[in-house]
Design a protein around this motif. Structure first.
Motif, PDB file in Angstrom:
ATOM      1  N   VAL A  43       0.802  -1.188   0.212  1.00  0.00           N
ATOM      2  CA  VAL A  43       0.157   0.027   0.147  1.00  0.00           C
ATOM      3  C   VAL A  43       0.973   1.451  -0.090  1.00  0.00           C
ATOM      4  O   VAL A  43       1.795   1.273   0.780  1.00  0.00           O
ATOM      5  N   ASP A  44       0.653   2.215  -0.811  1.00  0.00           N
ATOM      6  CA  ASP A  44       1.325   3.333  -0.967  1.00  0.00           C
ATOM      7  C   ASP A  44       0.995   4.327   0.487  1.00  0.00           C
ATOM      8  O   ASP A  44      -0.228   4.563   0.838  1.00  0.00           O
ATOM      9  N   ALA A  48      -0.702   7.947   0.028  1.00  0.00           N
ATOM     10  CA  ALA A  48      -2.112   7.908  -0.129  1.00  0.00           C
ATOM     11  C   ALA A  48      -2.863   6.270  -0.185  1.00  0.00           C
ATOM     12  O   ALA A  48      -2.816   5.690  -1.211  1.00  0.00           O
ATOM     13  N   PRO A  49      -2.727   5.683   1.150  1.00  0.00           N
ATOM     14  CA  PRO A  49      -3.076   4.416   1.227  1.00  0.00           C
ATOM     15  C   PRO A  49      -4.669   4.138   0.934  1.00  0.00           C
ATOM     16  O   PRO A  49      -5.358   5.036   0.984  1.00  0.00           O
ATOM     17  N   THR A  50      -4.743   3.119   0.197  1.00  0.00           N
ATOM     18  CA  THR A  50      -6.069   2.631  -0.370  1.00  0.00           C
ATOM     19  C   THR A  50      -6.753   1.499   0.800  1.00  0.00           C
ATOM     20  O   THR A  50      -5.949   0.559   1.181  1.00  0.00           O
ATOM     21  N   ILE A  51      -7.568   2.027   1.480  1.00  0.00           N
ATOM     22  CA  ILE A  51      -7.981   1.490   2.639  1.00  0.00           C
ATOM     23  C   ILE A  51      -9.321   0.486   2.513  1.00  0.00           C
ATOM     24  O   ILE A  51      -9.735  -0.103   3.325  1.00  0.00           O
ATOM     25  N   ALA A  52      -9.684   0.529   1.228  1.00  0.00           N
ATOM     26  CA  ALA A  52     -11.002  -0.343   0.954  1.00  0.00           C
ATOM     27  C   ALA A  52     -10.875  -1.859   1.237  1.00  0.00           C
ATOM     28  O   ALA A  52     -11.634  -2.419   1.854  1.00  0.00           O
ATOM     29  N   ASP A  53      -9.549  -2.316   1.264  1.00  0.00           N
ATOM     30  CA  ASP A  53      -9.173  -3.684   1.539  1.00  0.00           C
ATOM     31  C   ASP A  53      -9.027  -3.889   2.605  1.00  0.00           C
ATOM     32  O   ASP A  53      -7.984  -5.144   3.067  1.00  0.00           O
ATOM     33  N   TRP A  54      -8.925  -3.235   3.818  1.00  0.00           N
ATOM     34  CA  TRP A  54      -8.295  -3.263   5.261  1.00  0.00           C
ATOM     35  C   TRP A  54      -8.724  -4.661   5.723  1.00  0.00           C
ATOM     36  O   TRP A  54      -8.015  -5.198   6.686  1.00  0.00           O
TER      37      TRP A  54
END
Length: 243
Positions: free
Chosen positions: A64-65, A68-74
């Motif tokens: 994850v970056d 700019a983290p993508t949290i959708a698949d947390w």
């Protein structure tokens, strides 16, 4: 013994029941208010328990970056982080206010093992926490020709060395901040390197035992008290010899 009349017991019991009902009702109302309201989207991650790892490093391990983290698949993160070599336990909870709380319990690095051209951080079970990426501070380096497997170091020699070092440091904790490296030479002798009171080489002989560390502790205490300057200490005989 005073015998309480039955009618008084019934009155007391009658008062307790409404109070309990009111208390239970307030608790239920609070839960409904907190969890019954619409859950906000996750907008921020909060970290708990990080010591050597940083949030950016954890994000990188998840692919994850961190900027700019993508949290959708947390929901998959907990399972993936459980396989991280440096993480003992992980628990992820979602707060209704839009916070993702990640609680991590890290494994504790005990030594850095130098084998060939690589440095391995290991815990008390000799499990490898990192390779060529030392994150913990102030760890003693142990150098030698040890057996490195995929996830841990193996062999009687490294097991005995770390056991003896652990015992000595528990009895003489002041040595931990003074020793920088312990080297197992090809001829089987042990050489120790000090960083305090000044850079010195210490010859320990071919046996790593508690008596050697006792002599080392006494030698350092003497040098610091008497302001003795030396570049090496020989502990292979009965008495310490300074050069």
């Amino acid at each position: 013994m005073v015998d309480t009349p039955q009618e008084i017991k019934e009155k007391r019991f009658g008062r307790v029941v409404p109070i309990l009902l009111v208390f239970v009702g307030l608790v239920a109302l609070g839960l409904v208010f907190r969890w019954g309201r619409p859950v906000k989207p996750v907008v921020r991650v909060e970290w708990e328990g990080l010591i050597a790892l940083s949030p950016a490093e954890v994000f990188h391990s998840l692919g994850v970056d961190p900027e700019a983290p993508t949290i959708a698949d947390w929901k998959e993160w907990e399972k993936r982080l459980s396989n991280h070599p440096r993480i003992r336990k992980v628990r992820i909870t979602r707060d209704p206010d839009g916070f993702l709380i990640i609680n991590i319990q890290e494994k504790v690095a005990e030594f850095v093992i130098h084998v060939g051209n690589s440095l391995y951080e290991v815990d008390e079970n000799l499990e490898i926490l990192s390779r060529d990426r030392v994150l913990a501070n102030h760890l003693i380096v142990i150098s030698g020709q040890f057996t490195v497997r995929e996830q841990k170091l193996e062999g009687r020699q490294i097991f005995d060395i770390t056991k003896e070092m652990r015992h000595a440091l528990s009895l003489y904790p002041a040595l931990k901040s003074r020793i920088s490296e312990l080297s197992v030479e090809r001829d089987g002798n042990y050489t120790l390197y000090l960083k305090s009171p000044n850079s010195m080489k210490v010859y320990l002989g071919d046996k790593l035992e508690l008596n050697v560390f006792r002599k080392l502790y006494a030698s350092i205490a003497y040098m610091e008290a008497e302001s003795v300057k030396a570049v090496s200490i020989d502990l292979r005989g009965e008495d310490a010899v300074y050069h």
